[in-house]
Design a protein around this motif. Structure first.
Motif, PDB file in Angstrom:
ATOM      1  N   ARG A 211       0.839  -1.214   0.000  1.00  0.00           N
ATOM      2  CA  ARG A 211       0.000   0.000   0.000  1.00  0.00           C
ATOM      3  C   ARG A 211       0.869   1.256   0.000  1.00  0.00           C
ATOM      4  O   ARG A 211       0.613   2.195  -0.739  1.00  0.00           O
ATOM      5  CB  ARG A 211      -0.906   0.020   1.241  1.00  0.00           C
ATOM      6  CG  ARG A 211      -2.315  -0.525   0.975  1.00  0.00           C
ATOM      7  CD  ARG A 211      -3.268  -0.168   2.100  1.00  0.00           C
ATOM      8  NE  ARG A 211      -2.864  -0.731   3.378  1.00  0.00           N
ATOM      9  CZ  ARG A 211      -3.128  -1.980   3.771  1.00  0.00           C
ATOM     10  NH1 ARG A 211      -3.813  -2.794   2.980  1.00  0.00           N
ATOM     11  NH2 ARG A 211      -2.733  -2.415   4.938  1.00  0.00           N
ATOM     12  N   LEU A 212       1.898   1.228   0.844  1.00  0.00           N
ATOM     13  CA  LEU A 212       2.797   2.393   0.902  1.00  0.00           C
ATOM     14  C   LEU A 212       3.388   2.689  -0.472  1.00  0.00           C
ATOM     15  O   LEU A 212       3.442   3.841  -0.907  1.00  0.00           O
ATOM     16  CB  LEU A 212       3.963   2.103   1.854  1.00  0.00           C
ATOM     17  CG  LEU A 212       3.792   2.374   3.342  1.00  0.00           C
ATOM     18  CD1 LEU A 212       5.075   2.002   4.080  1.00  0.00           C
ATOM     19  CD2 LEU A 212       3.476   3.846   3.561  1.00  0.00           C
ATOM     20  N   VAL A 213       3.829   1.640  -1.141  1.00  0.00           N
ATOM     21  CA  VAL A 213       4.466   1.818  -2.455  1.00  0.00           C
ATOM     22  C   VAL A 213       3.434   2.295  -3.479  1.00  0.00           C
ATOM     23  O   VAL A 213       3.721   3.160  -4.306  1.00  0.00           O
ATOM     24  CB  VAL A 213       5.165   0.512  -2.899  1.00  0.00           C
ATOM     25  CG1 VAL A 213       5.683   0.624  -4.321  1.00  0.00           C
ATOM     26  CG2 VAL A 213       6.305   0.176  -1.942  1.00  0.00           C
ATOM     27  N   GLU A 214       2.220   1.751  -3.377  1.00  0.00           N
ATOM     28  CA  GLU A 214       1.169   2.213  -4.300  1.00  0.00           C
ATOM     29  C   GLU A 214       0.859   3.688  -4.080  1.00  0.00           C
ATOM     30  O   GLU A 214       0.507   4.410  -5.001  1.00  0.00           O
ATOM     31  CB  GLU A 214      -0.099   1.367  -4.133  1.00  0.00           C
ATOM     32  CG  GLU A 214      -0.044   0.124  -5.003  1.00  0.00           C
ATOM     33  CD  GLU A 214      -1.080  -0.910  -4.641  1.00  0.00           C
ATOM     34  OE1 GLU A 214      -1.993  -0.628  -3.840  1.00  0.00           O
ATOM     35  OE2 GLU A 214      -0.944  -2.045  -5.173  1.00  0.00           O
ATOM     36  N   ASP A 215       1.004   4.118  -2.813  1.00  0.00           N
ATOM     37  CA  ASP A 215       0.756   5.543  -2.501  1.00  0.00           C
ATOM     38  C   ASP A 215       1.955   6.420  -2.831  1.00  0.00           C
ATOM     39  O   ASP A 215       1.960   7.612  -2.490  1.00  0.00           O
ATOM     40  CB  ASP A 215       0.394   5.711  -1.022  1.00  0.00           C
ATOM     41  CG  ASP A 215      -0.976   5.140  -0.710  1.00  0.00           C
ATOM     42  OD1 ASP A 215      -1.716   4.846  -1.667  1.00  0.00           O
ATOM     43  OD2 ASP A 215      -1.301   4.969   0.479  1.00  0.00           O
ATOM     44  N   GLY A 216       3.010   5.842  -3.390  1.00  0.00           N
ATOM     45  CA  GLY A 216       4.112   6.673  -3.875  1.00  0.00           C
ATOM     46  C   GLY A 216       5.425   6.555  -3.112  1.00  0.00           C
ATOM     47  O   GLY A 216       6.414   7.155  -3.500  1.00  0.00           O
ATOM     48  N   GLU A 217       5.444   5.804  -2.010  1.00  0.00           N
ATOM     49  CA  GLU A 217       6.692   5.703  -1.239  1.00  0.00           C
ATOM     50  C   GLU A 217       7.725   4.880  -2.032  1.00  0.00           C
ATOM     51  O   GLU A 217       7.404   3.837  -2.574  1.00  0.00           O
ATOM     52  CB  GLU A 217       6.399   5.022   0.111  1.00  0.00           C
ATOM     53  CG  GLU A 217       7.572   5.013   1.061  1.00  0.00           C
ATOM     54  CD  GLU A 217       8.107   6.411   1.352  1.00  0.00           C
ATOM     55  OE1 GLU A 217       7.387   7.198   1.967  1.00  0.00           O
ATOM     56  OE2 GLU A 217       9.256   6.711   0.936  1.00  0.00           O
ATOM     57  N   ARG A 218       8.961   5.366  -2.090  1.00  0.00           N
ATOM     58  CA  ARG A 218      10.022   4.639  -2.815  1.00  0.00           C
ATOM     59  C   ARG A 218      11.228   4.373  -1.930  1.00  0.00           C
ATOM     60  O   ARG A 218      12.152   3.666  -2.328  1.00  0.00           O
ATOM     61  CB  ARG A 218      10.506   5.460  -4.035  1.00  0.00           C
ATOM     62  CG  ARG A 218       9.425   5.755  -5.062  1.00  0.00           C
ATOM     63  CD  ARG A 218       9.097   4.494  -5.856  1.00  0.00           C
ATOM     64  NE  ARG A 218       8.013   4.754  -6.793  1.00  0.00           N
ATOM     65  CZ  ARG A 218       6.720   4.619  -6.511  1.00  0.00           C
ATOM     66  NH1 ARG A 218       6.329   4.216  -5.308  1.00  0.00           N
ATOM     67  NH2 ARG A 218       5.801   4.884  -7.418  1.00  0.00           N
ATOM     68  N   ASN A 219      11.246   5.016  -0.736  1.00  0.00           N
ATOM     69  CA  ASN A 219      12.402   4.928   0.153  1.00  0.00           C
ATOM     70  C   ASN A 219      12.355   3.609   0.949  1.00  0.00           C
ATOM     71  O   ASN A 219      11.447   3.373   1.748  1.00  0.00           O
ATOM     72  CB  ASN A 219      12.367   6.140   1.091  1.00  0.00           C
ATOM     73  CG  ASN A 219      13.566   6.172   2.017  1.00  0.00           C
ATOM     74  OD1 ASN A 219      14.048   5.130   2.475  1.00  0.00           O
ATOM     75  ND2 ASN A 219      14.048   7.361   2.291  1.00  0.00           N
ATOM     76  N   GLY A 220      13.347   2.766   0.722  1.00  0.00           N
ATOM     77  CA  GLY A 220      13.380   1.447   1.356  1.00  0.00           C
ATOM     78  C   GLY A 220      13.358   1.522   2.876  1.00  0.00           C
ATOM     79  O   GLY A 220      12.654   0.736   3.525  1.00  0.00           O
ATOM     80  N   ASP A 221      14.100   2.474   3.455  1.00  0.00           N
ATOM     81  CA  ASP A 221      14.149   2.572   4.924  1.00  0.00           C
ATOM     82  C   ASP A 221      12.769   2.862   5.501  1.00  0.00           C
ATOM     83  O   ASP A 221      12.389   2.308   6.526  1.00  0.00           O
ATOM     84  CB  ASP A 221      15.112   3.697   5.358  1.00  0.00           C
ATOM     85  CG  ASP A 221      16.553   3.268   5.151  1.00  0.00           C
ATOM     86  OD1 ASP A 221      16.784   2.042   5.032  1.00  0.00           O
ATOM     87  OD2 ASP A 221      17.437   4.153   5.079  1.00  0.00           O
ATOM     88  N   VAL A 222      12.032   3.749   4.813  1.00  0.00           N
ATOM     89  CA  VAL A 222      10.690   4.114   5.307  1.00  0.00           C
ATOM     90  C   VAL A 222       9.777   2.885   5.261  1.00  0.00           C
ATOM     91  O   VAL A 222       9.038   2.587   6.204  1.00  0.00           O
ATOM     92  CB  VAL A 222      10.102   5.273   4.464  1.00  0.00           C
ATOM     93  CG1 VAL A 222       8.649   5.544   4.833  1.00  0.00           C
ATOM     94  CG2 VAL A 222      10.959   6.528   4.611  1.00  0.00           C
ATOM     95  N   ILE A 223       9.859   2.155   4.157  1.00  0.00           N
ATOM     96  CA  ILE A 223       9.006   0.969   3.992  1.00  0.00           C
ATOM     97  C   ILE A 223       9.352  -0.080   5.058  1.00  0.00           C
ATOM     98  O   ILE A 223       8.476  -0.627   5.738  1.00  0.00           O
ATOM     99  CB  ILE A 223       9.168   0.392   2.567  1.00  0.00           C
ATOM    100  CG1 ILE A 223       8.688   1.430   1.536  1.00  0.00           C
ATOM    101  CG2 ILE A 223       8.396  -0.915   2.416  1.00  0.00           C
ATOM    102  CD1 ILE A 223       9.178   1.163   0.123  1.00  0.00           C
ATOM    103  N   LEU A 224      10.652  -0.338   5.233  1.00  0.00           N
ATOM    104  CA  LEU A 224      11.068  -1.372   6.187  1.00  0.00           C
ATOM    105  C   LEU A 224      10.756  -0.976   7.625  1.00  0.00           C
ATOM    106  O   LEU A 224      10.410  -1.820   8.457  1.00  0.00           O
ATOM    107  CB  LEU A 224      12.560  -1.679   6.025  1.00  0.00           C
ATOM    108  CG  LEU A 224      12.908  -2.396   4.719  1.00  0.00           C
ATOM    109  CD1 LEU A 224      14.411  -2.599   4.600  1.00  0.00           C
ATOM    110  CD2 LEU A 224      12.188  -3.752   4.621  1.00  0.00           C
ATOM    111  N   GLU A 225      10.876   0.325   7.897  1.00  0.00           N
ATOM    112  CA  GLU A 225      10.529   0.834   9.233  1.00  0.00           C
ATOM    113  C   GLU A 225       9.080   0.479   9.565  1.00  0.00           C
ATOM    114  O   GLU A 225       8.765  -0.023  10.639  1.00  0.00           O
ATOM    115  CB  GLU A 225      10.727   2.355   9.213  1.00  0.00           C
ATOM    116  CG  GLU A 225      10.358   3.068  10.474  1.00  0.00           C
ATOM    117  CD  GLU A 225      11.384   2.812  11.580  1.00  0.00           C
ATOM    118  OE1 GLU A 225      10.966   2.843  12.739  1.00  0.00           O
ATOM    119  OE2 GLU A 225      12.563   2.568  11.251  1.00  0.00           O
TER     120      GLU A 225
END
Ligand code: AMP
Length: 285
Positions: A211-225
């Motif tokens: 969902r985060l990636v679909e909403d535009g997030e690309r930063n791996g640290d943010v996603i993994l956090e």
């Protein structure tokens, strides 16, 4: 369905089939079968004339602290299921015949087996690739089906087959899940009802990352956090790893610029559970 225990008997049968031009599909397992395994069997049936399933709890892929004796087993039930699914042969070799006294030959895929499960289970993948190479020599499969639940294992086997010019086609099968989303695994048998609830967090955190990636997030640290914080809220859950990796090279990914593997391993109670998802930013396939 025929059950074969002897290696030479299995080889003779495979040679006979090959001579007649009959194609052999193969699904290696450690038994205690569930619908994930059976989906691979169905796939193998679609791809070949006959199907061989092996059931072998392979000692060389278990580390010293990992209790192979405790691995769940129910051969009678497994054979019933495989008969129902129209399997031609179930191959159940003896450990002492697979690893003769004085055994000293191993197959090792180097880089691909270093990160992720390779870090926490040293020697595991060498055990896997060795036994799979041996089984390929015994079953003489034209095509072999492996689950994407063990994504790193699938990559290592593909690499081994390419590097050693093995004449077998490797087919991957998507992860089969319970209705609540948990990835099917023989090791789920270790979970208490409470632990099972906790285990749902693996799949849910993968959903959240997507969902985060679909909403535009690309930063791996943010996603993994976000993934780690969802997992850590589970009572009794201990993360082994949560990582973003390139789906072919397994190189670490810090910025999502194409299909990326999000791979998880976590201990819940006595079980070490795996899950993963390929996450592709919209428009980047
Ligand atoms: P195992 O018995 O755990 O060694 O697994 C045998 C094969 O079944 C491997 O190729 C696994 O990746 C595959 N497998 C296990 N669980 C699943 C699942 N939930 N979905 C798809 N394949 C699976």
């Amino acid at each position: 369905m025929r059950v074969i225990e002897s290696i030479s008997e299995m080889q003779q049968q495979a040679n006979m089939w090959r001579k007649e031009g009959i194609t052999i599909g193969f699904v290696p397992t450690m038994g205690y079968l569930h619908d994930g395994h059976l989906a691979l069997v169905k796939k193998a049936r679609q791809l070949s004339d006959v199907v061989v399933v092996s059931i072998f709890v392979n000692p060389t892929q278990f580390g010293p602290g990992e209790d192979i004796e405790r691995y769940p087993r129910d051969l009678k039930r497994d054979l019933g299921l495989l008969t129902e699914y129209g399997v031609d042969i179930t191959f159940v070799p003896y450990s002492h015949e697979m690893y003769l006294q004085g055994y000293q030959t191993y197959v090792e895929v180097k880089e691909l087996t270093q990160p992720l499960c390779g870090r926490s289970r040293p020697g595991h993948f060498q055990g896997v690739t060795t036994v799979v190479a041996k089984l390929f020599n015994i079953v003489k499969a034209d095509v072999a089906v492996f689950g994407e639940k063990d994504f790193q294992q699938l990559l290592a086997i593909r690499r081994m087959v390419a590097d050693l010019n093995m004449d077998v086609e490797i087919v991957g099968h998507p992860i089969v899940r319970e209705t609540d989303g948990i990835a099917m695994s023989s090791r789920n048998a270790y979970l208490s009802p409470d632990e099972r609830q906790t285990a749902l967090r693996l799949n849910r955190s993968l959903d959240e990352a997507r969902r985060l990636v679909e909403d535009g997030e690309r930063n791996g640290d943010v996603i993994l956090e976000r993934v780690r914080s969802m997992l850590e809220k589970g009572r009794g859950l201990r993360i082994d790893y949560a990582e973003l990796r390139h789906p072919e090279s397994l190189q670490e990914v810090s910025l999502l610029e194409g299909p990326t593997l999000l791979a998880l391993a976590a201990y819940v109670g006595k079980a070490r559970l795996l899950d993963n998802r390929l996450i592709t930013p919209p428009g980047m396939n």
